[in-house]
Motif scaffolding. Structure first.
Motif, PDB file in Angstrom:
ATOM      1  N   ALA A  32       8.468  -6.179  14.030  1.00 17.40           N
ATOM      2  CA  ALA A  32       7.818  -5.564  12.870  1.00 17.40           C
ATOM      3  C   ALA A  32       8.844  -4.880  11.967  1.00 17.40           C
ATOM      4  N   LEU A  33       9.848  -4.250  12.555  1.00 20.60           N
ATOM      5  CA  LEU A  33      10.904  -3.629  11.747  1.00 20.60           C
ATOM      6  C   LEU A  33      11.709  -4.684  10.998  1.00 20.60           C
ATOM      7  N   THR A  34      11.952  -5.809  11.626  1.00 22.74           N
ATOM      8  CA  THR A  34      12.646  -6.909  10.952  1.00 22.74           C
ATOM      9  C   THR A  34      11.813  -7.408   9.777  1.00 22.74           C
ATOM     10  N   ALA A  35      10.504  -7.538   9.993  1.00 19.51           N
ATOM     11  CA  ALA A  35       9.607  -7.962   8.908  1.00 19.51           C
ATOM     12  C   ALA A  35       9.607  -6.928   7.790  1.00 19.51           C
ATOM     13  N   TRP A  36       9.594  -5.645   8.138  1.00 16.34           N
ATOM     14  CA  TRP A  36       9.622  -4.575   7.145  1.00 16.34           C
ATOM     15  C   TRP A  36      10.823  -4.764   6.219  1.00 16.34           C
ATOM     16  N   ASP A  37      11.982  -5.001   6.818  1.00 16.54           N
ATOM     17  CA  ASP A  37      13.194  -5.201   6.025  1.00 16.54           C
ATOM     18  C   ASP A  37      13.122  -6.473   5.197  1.00 16.54           C
ATOM     19  N   ALA A  38      12.504  -7.511   5.737  1.00 17.51           N
ATOM     20  CA  ALA A  38      12.404  -8.785   5.020  1.00 17.51           C
ATOM     21  C   ALA A  38      11.525  -8.673   3.776  1.00 17.51           C
ATOM     22  N   PHE A  39      10.544  -7.776   3.805  1.00 14.96           N
ATOM     23  CA  PHE A  39       9.634  -7.603   2.670  1.00 14.96           C
ATOM     24  C   PHE A  39      10.061  -6.455   1.749  1.00 14.96           C
ATOM     25  N   ALA A  40      11.274  -5.946   1.931  1.00 18.56           N
ATOM     26  CA  ALA A  40      11.755  -4.844   1.099  1.00 18.56           C
ATOM     27  C   ALA A  40      11.848  -5.294  -0.353  1.00 18.56           C
ATOM     28  N   PRO A  41      11.435  -4.421  -1.272  1.00 20.99           N
ATOM     29  CA  PRO A  41      11.647  -4.731  -2.697  1.00 20.99           C
ATOM     30  C   PRO A  41      13.137  -4.920  -2.956  1.00 20.99           C
ATOM     31  N   LEU A  65       0.797  -1.223   0.000  1.00 22.33           N
ATOM     32  CA  LEU A  65       0.000   0.000   0.000  1.00 22.33           C
ATOM     33  C   LEU A  65       0.835   1.281   0.000  1.00 22.33           C
ATOM     34  N   GLY A  66       2.158   1.143  -0.061  1.00 27.65           N
ATOM     35  CA  GLY A  66       3.017   2.318  -0.146  1.00 27.65           C
ATOM     36  C   GLY A  66       3.304   3.009   1.170  1.00 27.65           C
ATOM     37  N   CYS A  67       3.137   2.307   2.262  1.00 30.84           N
ATOM     38  CA  CYS A  67       3.476   2.867   3.565  1.00 30.84           C
ATOM     39  C   CYS A  67       4.973   3.179   3.588  1.00 30.84           C
ATOM     40  N   THR A  68       5.326   4.259   4.228  1.00 29.18           N
ATOM     41  CA  THR A  68       6.747   4.600   4.358  1.00 29.18           C
ATOM     42  C   THR A  68       7.274   4.060   5.679  1.00 29.18           C
ATOM     43  N   ARG A  69       8.579   3.936   5.751  1.00 28.10           N
ATOM     44  CA  ARG A  69       9.188   3.497   7.003  1.00 28.10           C
ATOM     45  C   ARG A  69       8.895   4.505   8.118  1.00 28.10           C
ATOM     46  N   GLN A  70       8.880   5.799   7.776  1.00 26.51           N
ATOM     47  CA  GLN A  70       8.590   6.818   8.785  1.00 26.51           C
ATOM     48  C   GLN A  70       7.174   6.643   9.342  1.00 26.51           C
ATOM     49  N   GLU A  71       6.193   6.361   8.483  1.00 29.19           N
ATOM     50  CA  GLU A  71       4.827   6.128   8.958  1.00 29.19           C
ATOM     51  C   GLU A  71       4.792   4.911   9.884  1.00 29.19           C
TER      52      GLU A  71
END
Length: 120
Positions: free
Chosen positions: A105-114, A76-82
């Protein structure tokens, strides 16, 4: 640091739910319809609803929820800052346990990085 591989975790959960979908099709269809209706954009955007869902998943200590909702937020285009601002509120409301799952959640964010972002 989380020991979960969130992409694999949500893939395994999705596969495991196949048996439950066969055994309880009406219940699973009902849950799917509830999710679709609840997460549809309206006065609150789909992205903001996903941020809320992730915050609840964190406070409920649900690693699968973290994986699914972080993946949706990426889509959905969420930013890391959001994400980080929402995590700060989650830690405020959830204390130390919230902090542990916010880190996950931050680890998951990095794992799903394009791929392009992961290489940068």
């Amino acid at each position: 640091m989380s020991s979960f591989d969130h992409p694999t975790l949500i893939q395994n959960i999705s596969q495991s739910m196949g048996a439950l979908r066969k055994a309880q099709p009406e219940a699973m269809q009902g849950f799917g319809q509830l999710a679709k209706a609840a997460m549809a954009g309206g006065a609150i955007s789909e992205k903001h609803k996903e941020l809320i869902a992730l915050a609840i998943g964190i406070t409920q200590h649900c690693s699968g929820c973290i994986g699914f909702h972080v993946k949706a937020l990426r889509r959905l285009g969420c930013t890391r800052q959001e994400l980080e601002e929402m995590l700060a509120v989650t830690v405020y409301m959830g204390g130390g346990p919230g902090l542990m799952y916010a880190s996950e959640a931050l680890t998951a964010w990095d794992a799903f990085a394009p791929a392009a972002e992961a290489q940068a």
